[in-house]
Design an enzyme around this catalytic site. Structure first.
Site, PDB file in Angstrom:
ATOM      1  N   PRO A   9     -18.365 -12.227  16.822  1.00 43.87           N
ATOM      2  CA  PRO A   9     -16.872 -11.466  16.953  1.00 43.87           C
ATOM      3  C   PRO A   9     -17.574 -10.556  15.112  1.00 43.87           C
ATOM      4  CG  PRO A   9     -15.899 -12.916  16.257  1.00 43.87           C
ATOM      5  CD  PRO A   9     -17.339 -13.338  17.238  1.00 43.87           C
ATOM      6  N   ASN A  10     -17.498  -9.178  15.373  1.00 48.73           N
ATOM      7  CA  ASN A  10     -17.694  -8.350  14.871  1.00 48.73           C
ATOM      8  C   ASN A  10     -18.820  -7.702  13.488  1.00 48.73           C
ATOM      9  OD1 ASN A  10     -14.514  -7.770  14.344  1.00 48.73           O
ATOM     10  ND2 ASN A  10     -14.019 -10.017  13.898  1.00 48.73           N
ATOM     11  N   ARG A  17     -18.680  -2.476   8.109  1.00 41.98           N
ATOM     12  CA  ARG A  17     -17.550  -4.204   7.792  1.00 41.98           C
ATOM     13  C   ARG A  17     -18.123  -4.567   6.261  1.00 41.98           C
ATOM     14  NH1 ARG A  17     -18.642  -9.926  10.502  1.00 41.98           N
ATOM     15  NH2 ARG A  17     -16.491 -10.517   9.766  1.00 41.98           N
ATOM     16  N   TYR A  22     -21.628  -8.187   3.945  1.00 46.78           N
ATOM     17  CA  TYR A  22     -22.237  -8.560   4.473  1.00 46.78           C
ATOM     18  C   TYR A  22     -23.547  -8.099   4.605  1.00 46.78           C
ATOM     19  CZ  TYR A  22     -19.049 -11.161   6.861  1.00 46.78           C
ATOM     20  OH  TYR A  22     -17.598 -12.217   7.052  1.00 46.78           O
ATOM     21  N   ASN A  73     -24.707 -17.188  15.520  1.00 48.00           N
ATOM     22  CA  ASN A  73     -24.098 -16.917  14.147  1.00 48.00           C
ATOM     23  C   ASN A  73     -22.176 -17.095  14.852  1.00 48.00           C
ATOM     24  OD1 ASN A  73     -22.227 -15.983  12.467  1.00 48.00           O
ATOM     25  ND2 ASN A  73     -23.840 -14.606  11.605  1.00 48.00           N
ATOM     26  N   ALA A  76     -16.314 -15.370  13.225  1.00 43.46           N
ATOM     27  CA  ALA A  76     -15.311 -16.350  13.162  1.00 43.46           C
ATOM     28  C   ALA A  76     -15.002 -17.536  13.904  1.00 43.46           C
ATOM     29  CB  ALA A  76     -13.717 -15.238  13.036  1.00 43.46           C
ATOM     30  N   GLU A  97     -27.420 -23.257  13.525  1.00 47.09           N
ATOM     31  CA  GLU A  97     -26.037 -22.575  12.621  1.00 47.09           C
ATOM     32  C   GLU A  97     -26.845 -21.487  11.326  1.00 47.09           C
ATOM     33  OE1 GLU A  97     -23.233 -24.637  10.419  1.00 47.09           O
ATOM     34  OE2 GLU A  97     -21.819 -23.063  11.259  1.00 47.09           O
ATOM     35  N   HIS A  99     -25.525 -18.203   9.144  1.00 45.68           N
ATOM     36  CA  HIS A  99     -24.316 -16.686   8.962  1.00 45.68           C
ATOM     37  C   HIS A  99     -24.768 -16.223   7.617  1.00 45.68           C
ATOM     38  CE1 HIS A  99     -21.345 -19.240  10.289  1.00 45.68           C
ATOM     39  NE2 HIS A  99     -21.957 -20.627  10.023  1.00 45.68           N
ATOM     40  N   ARG A 106     -16.730 -19.275   0.033  1.00 46.52           N
ATOM     41  CA  ARG A 106     -15.601 -18.378   0.528  1.00 46.52           C
ATOM     42  C   ARG A 106     -14.775 -19.425   0.298  1.00 46.52           C
ATOM     43  NH1 ARG A 106     -18.000 -14.363   4.860  1.00 46.52           N
ATOM     44  NH2 ARG A 106     -16.122 -13.265   4.132  1.00 46.52           N
TER      45      ARG A 106
HETATM   46  C1  DQA Z   1     -19.909 -15.007   9.023  1.00 50.76           C
HETATM   47  C2  DQA Z   1     -18.756 -15.445   8.291  1.00 50.76           C
HETATM   48  C3  DQA Z   1     -17.383 -15.759   8.991  1.00 50.76           C
HETATM   49  O1  DQA Z   1     -17.237 -16.581   8.247  1.00 50.76           O
HETATM   50  C4  DQA Z   1     -16.804 -14.663   9.757  1.00 50.76           C
HETATM   51  O2  DQA Z   1     -16.009 -15.089   9.638  1.00 50.76           O
HETATM   52  C5  DQA Z   1     -17.971 -13.404  10.224  1.00 50.76           C
HETATM   53  C6  DQA Z   1     -18.995 -13.673   9.543  1.00 50.76           C
HETATM   54  C7  DQA Z   1     -21.254 -14.537   8.288  1.00 50.76           C
HETATM   55  O3  DQA Z   1     -22.283 -14.022   9.060  1.00 50.76           O
HETATM   56  O4  DQA Z   1     -20.672 -14.263   6.958  1.00 50.76           O
HETATM   57  O5  DQA Z   1     -17.624 -13.058  10.423  1.00 50.76           O
HETATM   58  O6  DQA Z   1     -20.523 -16.383  10.059  1.00 50.76           O
END
Ligand code: DQA
Length: 141
Positions: A9-10, A17, A22, A73, A76, A97, A99, A106
Site C-alpha cells: 500500500p501507498n 509521498r 521515499y 515490499n 505498511a 524483502e 524497503h 525509523r
Molecule cells: C516501506 C517502509 C514501511 O514502514 C512503510 O510503511 C512503507 C514503505 C519502505 O519501502 O521503506 O510504506 O516499506
C-alpha cells in the site's frame, strides 16, 4: 527464471509521498527500474502493486508453480500482516524483502517485520537499488 515483484500500500504514491523519505521518483519509475534490472539479469518479471492485503495474499498464492522467486515490499503490511507471512510460507518460494527507507532507523512500530520472517534476505535503505540487489540475490542463489 521468472520473478514476481510485489509492492504494498501507498507505494503507488511514490514521488508525491513523503519525498524526503521515499524520494522524488514515481511508482512508474520504480516499475521501469525493476523491469530493466530483470532484463539486464536475463530473467522475466512481473511487477504488481496493491493497497489491499487480501489481493497481495491472492497474488502470492498465484505465484506457486508460476514463479521461481518473490521480491516483496509489503510497505505498511510489513509490520502488521500475519496473512502475508503465512502466504509466503505456504508457497515456500525463495523470497526477498525490500524497503526503500532504512526502517531500522525509523519509528518503533516499524521494527517488527512479519513478512521478513519468511524471507531469505532483506535490503532496506537503498532506495530503488534494493530491488536490484534482491533480484541479483535470487538469480545468483
Ligand atoms: C516501506 C517502509 C514501511 O514502514 C512503510 O510503511 C512503507 C514503505 C519502505 O519501502 O521503506 O510504506 O516499506
Amino acid at each position: 527464471m521468472k520473478i514476481l515483484i510485489i509492492n504494498g500500500p501507498n507505494l503507488n504514491m511514490l514521488g508525491l509521498r513523503e519525498p524526503e523519505i521515499y524520494g522524488r521518483q514515481s511508482y512508474a519509475d520504480l516499475c521501469t527500474f525493476c523491469e530493466r534490472t530483470c532484463t539486464d539479469l536475463g530473467v522475466a518479471c512481473e511487477v504488481f502493486q496493491s493497497n489491499h492485503e487480501g489481493a497481495i495474499v491472492d497474488k502470492i498464492q498465484m505465484a506457486y508453480a508460476n514463479f521461481d522467486g518473490i521480491i516483496i515490499n509489503p510497505a505498511a503490511y510489513t509490520h502488521t500482516s500475519v496473512s502475508i507471512l503465512d502466504a509466503l510460507k505456504a508457497v515456500a518460494l525463495p523470497a526477498v524483502e525490500v524497503h526503500l527507507s532504512a526502517v531500522s532507523e525509523r519509528e518503533a512500530f516499524r521494527q517488527i517485520s512479519y513478512a521478513g520472517l519468511a524471507c531469505e534476505k532483506t535490503f532496506a535503505g537503498l532506495g530503488f537499488e534494493g530491488y536490484r540487489r534482491a533480484a541479483e540475490y535470487l538469480v545468483n542463489r
